[in-house]
Structures are given as structure tokens and as C-alpha cells.
Design a protein around this motif. Structure first.
Motif, PDB file in Angstrom:
ATOM      1  N   GLU A 147      -4.769   9.650  -7.770  1.00 58.16           N
ATOM      2  CA  GLU A 147      -6.209   9.918  -7.678  1.00 58.16           C
ATOM      3  C   GLU A 147      -6.515  11.381  -8.000  1.00 58.16           C
ATOM      4  N   ILE A 148      -5.649  12.276  -7.560  1.00 61.95           N
ATOM      5  CA  ILE A 148      -5.863  13.709  -7.829  1.00 61.95           C
ATOM      6  C   ILE A 148      -5.611  14.027  -9.301  1.00 61.95           C
ATOM      7  N   LEU A 149      -4.536  13.469  -9.859  1.00 63.44           N
ATOM      8  CA  LEU A 149      -4.176  13.800 -11.246  1.00 63.44           C
ATOM      9  C   LEU A 149      -5.108  13.143 -12.258  1.00 63.44           C
ATOM     10  N   GLN A 150      -5.528  11.905 -11.989  1.00 66.19           N
ATOM     11  CA  GLN A 150      -6.333  11.143 -12.958  1.00 66.19           C
ATOM     12  C   GLN A 150      -5.712  11.204 -14.360  1.00 66.19           C
ATOM     13  N   PRO A 151      -4.450  10.825 -14.523  1.00 65.62           N
ATOM     14  CA  PRO A 151      -3.745  11.051 -15.800  1.00 65.62           C
ATOM     15  C   PRO A 151      -4.299  10.216 -16.942  1.00 65.62           C
ATOM     16  N   GLN A 152      -4.597  10.869 -18.047  1.00 67.79           N
ATOM     17  CA  GLN A 152      -5.092  10.186 -19.242  1.00 67.79           C
ATOM     18  C   GLN A 152      -4.238  10.490 -20.468  1.00 67.79           C
ATOM     19  N   SER A 153      -3.746  11.718 -20.550  1.00 66.51           N
ATOM     20  CA  SER A 153      -2.951  12.106 -21.715  1.00 66.51           C
ATOM     21  C   SER A 153      -2.065  13.286 -21.329  1.00 66.51           C
ATOM     22  N   LEU A 154      -1.219  13.723 -22.283  1.00 63.99           N
ATOM     23  CA  LEU A 154      -0.242  14.784 -21.999  1.00 63.99           C
ATOM     24  C   LEU A 154      -0.303  15.880 -23.050  1.00 63.99           C
ATOM     25  N   THR A 155       0.006  17.105 -22.626  1.00 63.01           N
ATOM     26  CA  THR A 155       0.074  18.251 -23.530  1.00 63.01           C
ATOM     27  C   THR A 155       1.325  19.060 -23.206  1.00 63.01           C
ATOM     28  N   TYR A 156       2.093  19.395 -24.246  1.00 59.82           N
ATOM     29  CA  TYR A 156       3.288  20.234 -24.082  1.00 59.82           C
ATOM     30  C   TYR A 156       2.862  21.684 -24.293  1.00 59.82           C
ATOM     31  N   VAL A 157       3.169  22.556 -23.334  1.00 59.80           N
ATOM     32  CA  VAL A 157       2.657  23.928 -23.374  1.00 59.80           C
ATOM     33  C   VAL A 157       3.818  24.915 -23.483  1.00 59.80           C
ATOM     34  N   PHE A 158       3.700  25.837 -24.427  1.00 57.08           N
ATOM     35  CA  PHE A 158       4.689  26.911 -24.600  1.00 57.08           C
ATOM     36  C   PHE A 158       4.054  28.227 -24.179  1.00 57.08           C
ATOM     37  N   SER A 159       4.714  28.893 -23.220  1.00 57.83           N
ATOM     38  CA  SER A 159       4.271  30.223 -22.808  1.00 57.83           C
ATOM     39  C   SER A 159       5.136  31.249 -23.513  1.00 57.83           C
ATOM     40  N   SER A 160       4.520  32.205 -24.191  1.00 59.58           N
ATOM     41  CA  SER A 160       5.249  33.094 -25.092  1.00 59.58           C
ATOM     42  C   SER A 160       6.243  33.986 -24.353  1.00 59.58           C
ATOM     43  N   TYR A 161       7.051  34.673 -25.131  1.00 57.73           N
ATOM     44  CA  TYR A 161       8.174  35.471 -24.633  1.00 57.73           C
ATOM     45  C   TYR A 161       7.691  36.580 -23.691  1.00 57.73           C
ATOM     46  N   TYR A 162       8.496  36.826 -22.648  1.00 56.39           N
ATOM     47  CA  TYR A 162       8.127  37.841 -21.660  1.00 56.39           C
ATOM     48  C   TYR A 162       9.374  38.656 -21.330  1.00 56.39           C
ATOM     49  N   LEU A 163       9.542  39.782 -22.017  1.00 51.30           N
ATOM     50  CA  LEU A 163      10.776  40.544 -21.915  1.00 51.30           C
ATOM     51  C   LEU A 163      10.943  41.269 -20.585  1.00 51.30           C
ATOM     52  N   PRO A 184       0.836  -1.209   0.000  1.00 49.96           N
ATOM     53  CA  PRO A 184       0.000   0.000   0.000  1.00 49.96           C
ATOM     54  C   PRO A 184       0.868   1.255   0.000  1.00 49.96           C
ATOM     55  N   CYS A 185       0.562   2.189  -0.915  1.00 48.19           N
ATOM     56  CA  CYS A 185       1.311   3.449  -1.028  1.00 48.19           C
ATOM     57  C   CYS A 185       0.300   4.586  -0.947  1.00 48.19           C
ATOM     58  N   GLU A 186      -0.023   4.992   0.237  1.00 46.82           N
ATOM     59  CA  GLU A 186      -1.106   5.951   0.445  1.00 46.82           C
ATOM     60  C   GLU A 186      -0.852   7.280  -0.269  1.00 46.82           C
ATOM     61  N   ARG A 187       0.374   7.812  -0.146  1.00 45.64           N
ATOM     62  CA  ARG A 187       0.644   9.131  -0.732  1.00 45.64           C
ATOM     63  C   ARG A 187       0.665   9.074  -2.256  1.00 45.64           C
ATOM     64  N   TYR A 188       1.314   8.071  -2.836  1.00 44.05           N
ATOM     65  CA  TYR A 188       1.386   7.963  -4.288  1.00 44.05           C
ATOM     66  C   TYR A 188       0.002   7.688  -4.883  1.00 44.05           C
ATOM     67  N   GLU A 189      -0.767   6.834  -4.227  1.00 48.48           N
ATOM     68  CA  GLU A 189      -2.112   6.530  -4.723  1.00 48.48           C
ATOM     69  C   GLU A 189      -2.998   7.776  -4.676  1.00 48.48           C
ATOM     70  N   ARG A 190      -2.802   8.596  -3.652  1.00 50.04           N
ATOM     71  CA  ARG A 190      -3.555   9.853  -3.564  1.00 50.04           C
ATOM     72  C   ARG A 190      -3.139  10.811  -4.682  1.00 50.04           C
ATOM     73  N   PHE A 191      -1.829  10.812  -4.981  1.00 47.28           N
ATOM     74  CA  PHE A 191      -1.276  11.623  -6.073  1.00 47.28           C
ATOM     75  C   PHE A 191      -1.943  11.256  -7.402  1.00 47.28           C
TER      76      PHE A 191
END
Length: 628
Positions: A131-147, A122-129
Motif C-alpha cells: 500500500e505504501i509503495l504502490q508499485p507500478q514500474s521500475l527505474t535503475y538509478v546510477f549515482s555518479s562517482y564520489y572520490l 491476511p498479511c497485514e505487514r506485507y499488504e501495508r508494504f
């Protein structure tokens, strides 16, 4: 009692047999050299042919020599995973957990390569992790330039872990997803110390995870930066391994390198660990630019499924403003000057009031992000507008902000450049070779880059004079930024520029070419027309020092400048006239007129012509530029 001892002995014996079997197979089949094992622990090949993991904290390794010996670390991991009674202390010392709970990605990989299940605990903390994320897929995000922030001037990337569609209505709610980033731990508010530590790799770097709405609030609203989202094509098993690896790496510490092992590099390394066939970091340049990594992902066959654009609050306001009629637009322009609610809607029809109030709220979000976030000042004023809007009733139509595809980072030309050229300068002839490490100047095509900014770091130009066979360093630009901030009814900010360089020329009475070190800057006002023409009026200041100068070895002065820039599609032009009065130096008056034009042949090639007259000394150049 005897039965208990017998069971204990059998358990120990079984464990020893299992450990011995797996350890033997790992050694015989050389699992320690497996590419996926090496990537899970982010091992890099070192100069002597061995491996070194960049993770700095000893707790990330189960063997004392694990940082530099993948095989020993694997043997220690096998022993720990097969012994649920062995406990590992968490980074903060608050938890003692089995190895399977601390290193779930290693367990998943070991089960896959061995073909056998390892003991489950049993891994209570990882299982909770999970459960919160519910990972299904991934997206790579680019935040534009900020001078406005040197750490974000080149953009930023992070990973979004996507949940499945809601069971209630079948819709996807992206704001409830989670964003995973890798960033430097801020150890100083001094920008020079921060920059030095970041460039030298002396600043710690860690992974962090936050709700996506927090990221959107930070980038879209607080810093008014567009987000470009690239949905990635990973299998559920690969997503599971990446999320497990993130769990392990959140407790690890690295040295943050601003130009190489930065936010983008570490995220790409995560993706490589899940799919060994990917080669994302191998061919990266010595300076890893976030926009370049977007291009790297986009070039992988079938890896990017979809691209989405999430507009900044400034882009949202601009779109809403353009949809207004002339009368409502005039009210918004007046509101930007007076911020009077009573004058904003007086005399308008009901629908006009609704549209105008909606635009006014977007304006306040864009104009006062800090106060809105901290629920101070303009936040209270916005509540008054919100109440006025609520009293009118009626729903506003959903606003769709069109994606500015000409700014999409995956379609930008390379951030590095080589150049070959010819120059005539004060009756001398030169052949030219130059290189630029990053990123983009005002004459480069705007596609994929901030349309009104130049960011140059590490540009070097060398010349060869065939008459005297001299080879010389003509120019070394350490850092140059020109930020054109066009003024309009809603932006009264100043344009600014800063340059640190070593240059060569006929300055300060030098009868032959001499070299100096320069620190210069300025501030000004820019007005834009048709989105392509930028006219600027500057107040510039320059300080130069050189042992080659006649008389004083340094000079400093200031004066006005005017510049015009046209940049559309394949053609760009930049012209500037600069007058400076120098407090020190051989000559007090300095006049410089420059003109440059750029013809973009394709995404990789440009022809650039430039001319300059400095205190009656003339220079003309032609260059062929290659971008990669």
C-alpha cells in the motif's frame, strides 16, 4: 463435537492431498531446477555442480538444508504455503506470520508454475508494504562517482519503485517513490578496516528501502552527485514479483563483496529473477563496476525505455550562475568571498535581485550541505536570504539544467583494458603486455567518466626482453587516484593524488633494472581552461623500499611538480615535470619528466605513446590499447 472433528479431519485430509499433489508434481517436473526458483533464492552454482545460496541467515530457508538444496527447500516451501497454521518468526522476533506473508514471491511463482491458487491468508505487514509503495514500474538509478568516499569512488546503483500518476492532477511525483539499495553494513569508521572487510567479503550486506527524496537529498544535495535514471520495461506481473522478492530479501543477510557481489550485482540479480530470459549477471566481469552494469542493461533489447538526468546541487548552481548577467555574476563571486547579504543586492534592479538571491541560495546549498541538512550555521543564513527573496515577490522561472550526455554512464567505454606494445629503455628493447582491471585514467576519453579524475585499481604490466629472453613484471598498481579539483570563484579545494604500487626501473643507483615498492601522494592546485585544459601545481612526496637499492634499502623525499593535461574527444595529452629531494638513498636529487599522448580510434581502441626521462635515463613506449 463429532461434526467439528469431522471437519478437522476433512481439512487435514484435503491439506495432505494438496500437499502430496504439489510435492509430487514438483518432484516429477523438477521444479527445484527451475531457473526462476533458483534466482528467487539467489542460488549460485558451486564448484561441485550443486547450488549454494549466498543468504547467510538460517531463517531465510524453510528446510535445514535449504541453503544448498533447492529441491528440499521447494518441498518445505510447498508444505508451509499449504499450511496457513504454520507460523514463521520474523528476523527481529517480533512477528509470527504464515509462510505466504513472509515469502510472497515464492507463493506467486508457485501459483504460476502450478497453475493453481494457494490458500490466501491476511498479511497485514506485507499488504501495508504494498500500500505504501504502490508499485507500478521500475527505474535503475546510477549515482555518479564520489572520490571523497572510497566506498563510492566507483559510483553506486540502486532501484527505484515508481508509483502511478497522482489521481488528483495526473502528474508523476518521483520524489514520493521509493529507492531500494543493497549496501554493506558499516562495522568500522576506520577506512583501512572498512576497505579490507569490503574487499575480503567479511562485511555483512543487506537490502534497504527509503523514500526517493531521501536518496536525492543524500546524493544530489549532500554529496553533489548527479543521478542518471533509466526507466525499465517490465510488465505489471514482473514488477509485482520483484517487489515481493524485495520483501523477502530485506530480511536476508549476505556477505558484501566490494568488487563482485556488490550493490549493482544484487540489483541485477533481482531483475533476472522476474524475467528468466534476462542474462544480466552471467557475463559480468570479475570486478563489477556500477557503470558497467548500466551498460549491460542498456544493451538489452527494449529493456530501457527512457533516460533522465537529475542534476546535483553543484550543477544546478552552475547553470543558474551562467544565466545571470555580468553584474549579477560579479555580485555572486563577491558573495562567495564575503557572504554579505547587504552587499549582495545593493543597487540592483528588482528582477536582478530576484535572480541573484536565487543563485545565492543555491550556492549555500552547494557550499554548506551538512549545515543546511542539520539546520545549523549557514541554514540560518539561508533563511535570511529566503526572507529577502520573499519580500521581493514574483515567481522565479523554472530552471532547466541541460543533461551532460558526454558523462552518461551507459555510453562509457569498458572499464577494463588490455595493451600490447613496444619499449626502448636505456638502450634495451622490450615487448609489452599489460592489463588493467579498472577504471579510467587521465588519458582515456572522458565520455561517461568523471572528467577530472583518474581511478586505477589493479593494473599490471609485463615485459619481454628479446636480447636476454627475460620475462618480468614491470609494474603492479594496486591503487592510484588523481583527483583534479579545478579552483574557481566557488571552489577553493585542493587536488590530490595517492598511489600504491610495485615498479621497476633504474632507481637509486641500480645499474640494471631493479624493483621497488612505492607509496606516494601529493596535494596541489588545479586551474582549468575551456573545460579541456587542466594546469596543476603539486607538492608531492614519495617513499620507496627495495632490497635491490644501492646502500639504504629505502628512501623518502618530497618536492614540487607541475603538470598539464589536455583531453578533448579523440585526443589527450598529459605532461609532468617532477623534482624531488630524497632524505635517504644513493642519490639525493631526483628529476623526472614525462609526456603521454592518447589517440582514441573508437570506443574500444586507442593508440598511446609515452616518453620519460628519469635522472638522464630515457624511456619511450608505444601501446595499442583494447577496452572492454
Amino acid at each position: 463435537m463429532k461434526m467439528g472433528l469431522l471437519l478437522f479431519s476433512l481439512t487435514i485430509s484435503s491439506l495432505a492431498l494438496a500437499t502430496g499433489d504439489l510435492s509430487s508434481r514438483a518432484s516429477t517436473e523438477k521444479w527445484g531446477d527451475n531457473i526462476q526458483w533458483l534466482r528467487l533464492l539467489q542460488y549460485d552454482k558451486n564448484t561441485f555442480g550443486g547450488y549454494t545460496s549466498p543468504a547467510e541467515n538460517p531463517a531465510f530457508f524453510l528446510h535445514p538444508e535449504g541453503k544448498t538444496n533447492p529441491a528440499l527447500e521447494l518441498q518445505a516451501t510447498i508444505s508451509a504455503l499449504l499450511d496457513p497454521e504454520k507460523k514463521i518468526k520474523s528476523k527481529d522476533g517480533q512477528f509470527n506470520e504464515s509462510a505466504a506473508c513472509v515469502f510472497p514471491a515464492r507463493k506467486l511463482w508457485l501459483e504460476k508454475i502450478s497453475g493453481q491458487k494457494l490458500p490466501s491468508v491476511p498479511c497485514e505487514r506485507y499488504e501495508r508494504f504494498i500500500e505504501i509503495l504502490q508499485p507500478q514500474s521500475l527505474t535503475y538509478v546510477f549515482s555518479s562517482y564520489y572520490l571523497n568516499n572510497p566506498a563510492s569512488a566507483f559510483g553506486h546503483t540502486f532501484l527505484r519503485i515508481n508509483k502511478s500518476a497522482s489521481a488528483r492532477d495526473g502528474e508523476r511525483y518521483e520524489l514520493s517513490d521509493y529507492g531500494v539499495g543493497y549496501a554493506a553494513v558499516k562495522v568500522s569508521d576506520n577506512p583501512f578496516i572498512y576497505s579490507f572487510l569490503g574487499v575480503s567479503g567479511l562485511m555483512p550486506g543487506t537490502f534497504d528501502i527509503n523514500p526517493y527524496y531521501y536518496k536525492v537529498r543524500e546524493y544530489n544535495d549532500f554529496e553533489s552527485r548527479d543521478l542518471w535514471e533509466y526507466d525499465l520495461n517490465f510488465t505489471p506481473e514482473e514488477v509485482q514479483l520483484i517487489v515481493a522478492n524485495i520483501w523477502e530479501l530485506i530480511s536476508a543477510e549476505f556477505n558484501y563483496h566490494y568488487f563482485k557481489e556488490n550493490c549493482s550485482y544484487r540489483i541485477l540479480a533481482l531483475l533476472e529473477a522476474a524475467r528468466p530470459s534476462l542474462e544480466l549477471t552471467k557475463d559480468l566481469k570479475s570486478q563489477v563496476m556500477p557503470a558497467d552494469t548500466v551498460g549491460t542493461l542498456y544493451q538489452q533489447k527494449d529493456l530501457v525505455k527512457n533516460i533522465h538526468y537529475r542534476p546535483s546541487i553543484r550543477a544546478t548552481f552552475d547553470t543558474r550562475y551562467k544565466k545571470l548577467g555580468p553584474a549579477e555574476q560579479e555580485r555572486i563571486r563577491q558573495f562567495a568571498r564575503t557572504e554579505s547579504l547587504s552587499q549582495l543586492v545593493a543597487g540592483l534592479e528588482t528582477q536582478q535581485k530576484r535572480d541573484t538571491l536565487d543563485a545565492a541560495m543555491d550556492y549555500l546549498d552547494f557550499r554548506y550541505p551538512k549545515e543546511i541538512l542539520r539546520k545549523q550555521g549557514a541554514y540560518l543564513f539561508k533563511k535570511d536570504i529566503l526572507l529577502a527573496r520573499a519580500e521581493l515577490g514574483g515567481a522565479s522561472e523554472p530552471l532547466t539544467v541541460p543533461a551532460p550526455w558526454n558523462e552518461a554512464p551507459h555510453d562509457a567505454q569498458g572499464s577494463r583494458r588490455w595493451g600490447l606494445g613496444y619499449r626502448e629503455w636505456n638502450s634495451d628493447r622490450f615487448y609489452l603486455l599489460d592489463t588493467k582491471l579498472s577504471l579510467h585514467d587521465l588519458l582515456d576519453p572522458k565520455k561517461g567518466y568523471p572528467p577530472t579524475a583518474e581511478i586505477t585499481m589493479g593494473a599490471f604490466s609485463f615485459s619481454f626482453n628479446p636480447d636476454n629472453e627475460e620475462i618480468a613484471l614491470d609494474k603492479a598498481t594496486v591503487y592510484e587516484v588523481i583527483s583534479l579539483a579545478p579552483v574557481d570563484a566557488f571552489n577553493q579545494g585542493f587536488s590530490w593524488r595517492l598511489k600504491v604500487s610495485v615498479e621497476r626501473g633504474y632507481e637509486n643507483g641500480c645499474t640494471t633494472l631493479c624493483r621497488w615498492t612505492e607509496l606516494s601522494g601529493g596535494s596541489g592546485i588545479t586551474k582549468s581552461y575551456w573545460n579541456d585544459l587542466d594546469l596543476s601545481l603539486w607538492l608531492r612526496a614519495t617513499g620507496q623500499t627495495s632490497p635491490d637499492f644501492i646502500g639504504d634499502t629505502w628512501k623518502i623525499g618530497a618536492g614540487p611538480a607541475v603538470s598539464a593535461r589536455w583531453n578533448r574527444d579523440w585526443f589527450a595529452l598529459f605532461a609532468e615535470s617532477y623534482y624531488r629531494y630524497d632524505y635517504k638513498g644513493f642519490e639525493h636529487e631526483y628529476r623526472q619528466n614525462t609526456l603521454g599522448v592518447n589517440f582514441s580510434v573508437n570506443k574500444s581502441l586507442s593508440l598511446r605513446l609515452s616518453g620519460e626521462e628519469t635522472n638522464s635515463v630515457q624511456r619511450g613506449e608505444a601501446r595499442l590499447l583494447y577496452y572492454y
